[in-house]
Scaffold this motif. Structure first.
Motif, PDB file in Angstrom:
ATOM      1  N   ASN A 125      15.005   2.043 -19.005  1.00  0.00           N
ATOM      2  CA  ASN A 125      15.558   1.202 -20.067  1.00  0.00           C
ATOM      3  C   ASN A 125      15.439  -0.288 -19.756  1.00  0.00           C
ATOM      4  N   ASP A 126      14.382  -0.690 -19.094  1.00  0.00           N
ATOM      5  CA  ASP A 126      14.122  -2.090 -18.749  1.00  0.00           C
ATOM      6  C   ASP A 126      13.755  -2.860 -20.020  1.00  0.00           C
ATOM      7  N   GLY A 127      14.555  -3.858 -20.358  1.00  0.00           N
ATOM      8  CA  GLY A 127      14.328  -4.651 -21.568  1.00  0.00           C
ATOM      9  C   GLY A 127      13.006  -5.393 -21.549  1.00  0.00           C
ATOM     10  N   ASP A 128      12.603  -5.895 -20.380  1.00  0.00           N
ATOM     11  CA  ASP A 128      11.322  -6.592 -20.269  1.00  0.00           C
ATOM     12  C   ASP A 128      10.161  -5.642 -20.526  1.00  0.00           C
ATOM     13  N   ALA A 129      10.303  -4.404 -20.091  1.00  0.00           N
ATOM     14  CA  ALA A 129       9.251  -3.410 -20.316  1.00  0.00           C
ATOM     15  C   ALA A 129       9.127  -3.106 -21.811  1.00  0.00           C
TER      16      ALA A 129
END
Length: 173
Positions: A125-129
């Motif tokens: 759940n990485d926002g940057d990803a």
């Protein structure tokens, strides 16, 4: 039998990737009212065909794939971009796209390790990803007529779907 087998003609739209979604919706509803099975002169077969045309043209990826299927490798339709295309081997690309393609390769777009790493980041759940994935999809939309970018776009959409499924699973737990 549908009045036209071409989805753009059927819904009275220009044969191009960049369409007005409001006009698409308006034209669909106008035609759907005309051919609805409960209306005099309506036909379920035509109505179902209209729905399929609308669903295809309303989704960016499906519209790009449809254009590619209908117009072949140079699926520019009536876009002005078609006048700038130079034949280069098996694919049609402008000089800018060749430069862009080499830049993209340097960034690691084709690097499987980088895609695996992006997939792992998405699973946490990485926002940057998520932003990187959205940026990559947007990049593919710019080159919708190129089969290589269409393949990447489909792959990225699958990654996005898996990410959504994981979010739903995590929310249920």
């Amino acid at each position: 039998m549908l009045p036209s087998q071409n989805y753009f003609t059927l819904l009275n739209l220009p044969h191009t990737f960049f369409i007005d979604k409001q006009r698409l919706k308006h034209n669909y509803y106008t035609q759907a009212k005309r051919y609805h099975p409960s209306m005099m002169g309506g036909s379920e077969h035509i109505f179902v065909g209209l729905k399929k045309a609308y669903d295809t043209l309303n989704d960016d990826l499906q519209r790009a794939l449809y254009l590619h299927r209908v117009h072949g490798a140079n699926a520019n339709g009536s876009d002005t971009h078609a006048t700038n295309v130079v034949k280069k081997g098996a694919t049609d690309r402008t000089d800018d796209e060749h430069q862009h393609g080499s830049d993209t390769n340097r960034k690691g777009m084709n690097d499987l390790a980088h895609l695996y790493e992006l997939s792992e980041r998405l699973s946490t759940n990485d926002g940057d990803a998520k932003k990187e994935l959205a940026d990559r999809i947007d990049e593919c939309k710019k080159f919708y007529y190129d089969p290589v970018y269409l393949g990447r776009w489909k792959y990225y959409e699958r990654m996005k779907e898996r990410m959504k499924e994981k979010e739903i699973d995590d929310a249920v737990r």
